[in-house]
Enzyme design. Sequence first.
Site, PDB file in Angstrom:
ATOM      1  N   THR A   1       0.790  -1.403  -0.008  1.00  0.00           N
ATOM      2  CA  THR A   1      -0.297   0.159  -0.319  1.00  0.00           C
ATOM      3  C   THR A   1       0.863   1.138  -0.337  1.00  0.00           C
ATOM      4  O   THR A   1       2.179   1.385   0.600  1.00  0.00           O
ATOM      5  CB  THR A   1      -0.847  -0.298   1.150  1.00  0.00           C
ATOM      6  OG1 THR A   1      -0.130   0.291   2.480  1.00  0.00           O
ATOM      7  CG2 THR A   1      -1.750  -1.453   1.087  1.00  0.00           C
TER       8      THR A   1
ATOM      9  N   ASN B   1       3.879   0.595   8.921  1.00  0.00           N
ATOM     10  CA  ASN B   1       5.513   1.469   8.704  1.00  0.00           C
ATOM     11  C   ASN B   1       5.495   2.419   8.205  1.00  0.00           C
ATOM     12  O   ASN B   1       5.853   3.605   7.944  1.00  0.00           O
ATOM     13  CB  ASN B   1       6.367   0.482   7.407  1.00  0.00           C
ATOM     14  CG  ASN B   1       7.566   1.373   6.741  1.00  0.00           C
ATOM     15  OD1 ASN B   1       8.762   1.650   7.221  1.00  0.00           O
ATOM     16  ND2 ASN B   1       6.884   1.378   5.395  1.00  0.00           N
TER      17      ASN B   1
ATOM     18  N   SER C   1       8.305   1.549  15.313  1.00  0.00           N
ATOM     19  CA  SER C   1       8.805   1.986  16.168  1.00  0.00           C
ATOM     20  C   SER C   1       9.912   3.022  15.709  1.00  0.00           C
ATOM     21  O   SER C   1      10.292   3.402  14.675  1.00  0.00           O
ATOM     22  CB  SER C   1       8.909   1.898  17.955  1.00  0.00           C
ATOM     23  OG  SER C   1       9.261   3.330  18.545  1.00  0.00           O
TER      24      SER C   1
ATOM     25  N   TYR D   1       7.682  14.174  17.123  1.00  0.00           N
ATOM     26  CA  TYR D   1       7.524  12.968  16.095  1.00  0.00           C
ATOM     27  C   TYR D   1       8.053  11.426  17.778  1.00  0.00           C
ATOM     28  O   TYR D   1       7.709  10.213  17.715  1.00  0.00           O
ATOM     29  CB  TYR D   1       9.143  12.451  15.053  1.00  0.00           C
ATOM     30  CG  TYR D   1       8.975  11.528  15.194  1.00  0.00           C
ATOM     31  CD1 TYR D   1       9.037  10.820  13.618  1.00  0.00           C
ATOM     32  CD2 TYR D   1      10.448  10.416  16.213  1.00  0.00           C
ATOM     33  CE1 TYR D   1       9.835   9.147  13.417  1.00  0.00           C
ATOM     34  CE2 TYR D   1      10.809   9.431  15.177  1.00  0.00           C
ATOM     35  CZ  TYR D   1      10.409   8.790  14.679  1.00  0.00           C
ATOM     36  OH  TYR D   1      10.771   7.382  13.809  1.00  0.00           O
TER      37      TYR D   1
ATOM     38  N   THR E   1      18.439   5.787   4.495  1.00  0.00           N
ATOM     39  CA  THR E   1      16.746   6.912   3.570  1.00  0.00           C
ATOM     40  C   THR E   1      16.468   7.686   4.012  1.00  0.00           C
ATOM     41  O   THR E   1      17.407   8.969   3.776  1.00  0.00           O
ATOM     42  CB  THR E   1      15.648   6.013   4.625  1.00  0.00           C
ATOM     43  OG1 THR E   1      15.953   6.253   6.227  1.00  0.00           O
ATOM     44  CG2 THR E   1      16.190   4.538   4.785  1.00  0.00           C
TER      45      THR E   1
ATOM     46  N   LYS F   1       5.840   7.900  18.388  1.00  0.00           N
ATOM     47  CA  LYS F   1       6.271   7.130  19.325  1.00  0.00           C
ATOM     48  C   LYS F   1       5.792   6.063  20.243  1.00  0.00           C
ATOM     49  O   LYS F   1       6.165   5.151  20.507  1.00  0.00           O
ATOM     50  CB  LYS F   1       7.924   6.515  17.988  1.00  0.00           C
ATOM     51  CG  LYS F   1       8.329   7.126  16.440  1.00  0.00           C
ATOM     52  CD  LYS F   1       7.437   6.475  15.925  1.00  0.00           C
ATOM     53  CE  LYS F   1       7.206   6.829  13.931  1.00  0.00           C
ATOM     54  NZ  LYS F   1       6.820   5.520  13.540  1.00  0.00           N
TER      55      LYS F   1
ATOM     56  N   ASP G   1      -4.391   5.921   1.888  1.00  0.00           N
ATOM     57  CA  ASP G   1      -3.915   6.994   3.137  1.00  0.00           C
ATOM     58  C   ASP G   1      -4.134   6.544   4.989  1.00  0.00           C
ATOM     59  O   ASP G   1      -5.031   6.069   4.205  1.00  0.00           O
ATOM     60  CB  ASP G   1      -4.233   8.254   2.880  1.00  0.00           C
ATOM     61  CG  ASP G   1      -4.673   9.360   3.729  1.00  0.00           C
ATOM     62  OD1 ASP G   1      -3.895   9.080   5.146  1.00  0.00           O
ATOM     63  OD2 ASP G   1      -4.580  10.688   3.438  1.00  0.00           O
TER      64      ASP G   1
END
Length: 278
Positions: free
Chosen positions: A33, A84, A135, A149, A184, A153, A57
Amino acid sequence: MTNKVWFITGTSKGFGRIWAEAALARGDEVVATARDVSTLKDLVDQYGDQVLDLPLDVDDKAAVDAAVAQSISHFGRIDVAINNAGYGQFGAIEEVSEAEARAQMETNFFGALWVTQAVLPQMRKQGAGHILQVSSIGGVNAFPTIGLYHASKWALEGFSQSLAAEVAAFGIKVTIVEPAGYATDWSGPSAKRAAPIAAYDDIRAARAAARASAKPGDPDASGPAILKVVDAKDPPLRIFLGTVGLPMTKAEYAKRIETWEAWNDVSVEAQGDLATTK
């Protein structure tokens, strides 16, 4: 068990893409997805019927419910669900707007909650399943200029630990995956940044220098590691990805224990004794 069916959010790039490819390469089936389903075309081209590509979404609970229902109708089951999808909201606490704060929680926390709730009835019916919550080392530590953020988490970790205790009797496993820094674009194009306040510029610069000096992990190396986690008979509730998570968190918990012990007299005083005061 072979030929697992995976449901993965955020598979357009990064960990989601790498883990989807690792599953597909060994013959598993994947519901991939992403908000922009066109980013999944190469997976479909390469793996054909092994892939069900769906636009999603995770902020939209109704869309999550529909995607999970379509996945079960298509493949018949979901063995592994990986939450994710997410992003980093940069900004000191004073800098983050209400809209930015709510959006961070909607995706990183509520999105994972909606997917988790949607897959649980099928996993209970199967008597088996594995939910992986992505996480971060930021789920057990906290640093300046990324507080929202961390909040998302830490919230994810809290409900997931409760979840693990609730669903163990149904044969469902829960693993909280805590990656360190990887090569990343998490802190690049995928990140969002609040309008800066000059008072925090020095703190921001120090954090940027710390990130720049860190040695990032190779995202591709995480693929075989995740396969080991999902294939384990007794997978861990929590696992770090990378070398820095364990020493960093041991140091963090040592500081917490030192503080709790130093203030324990006050803690004990706060208990009181109802038997002598009533």
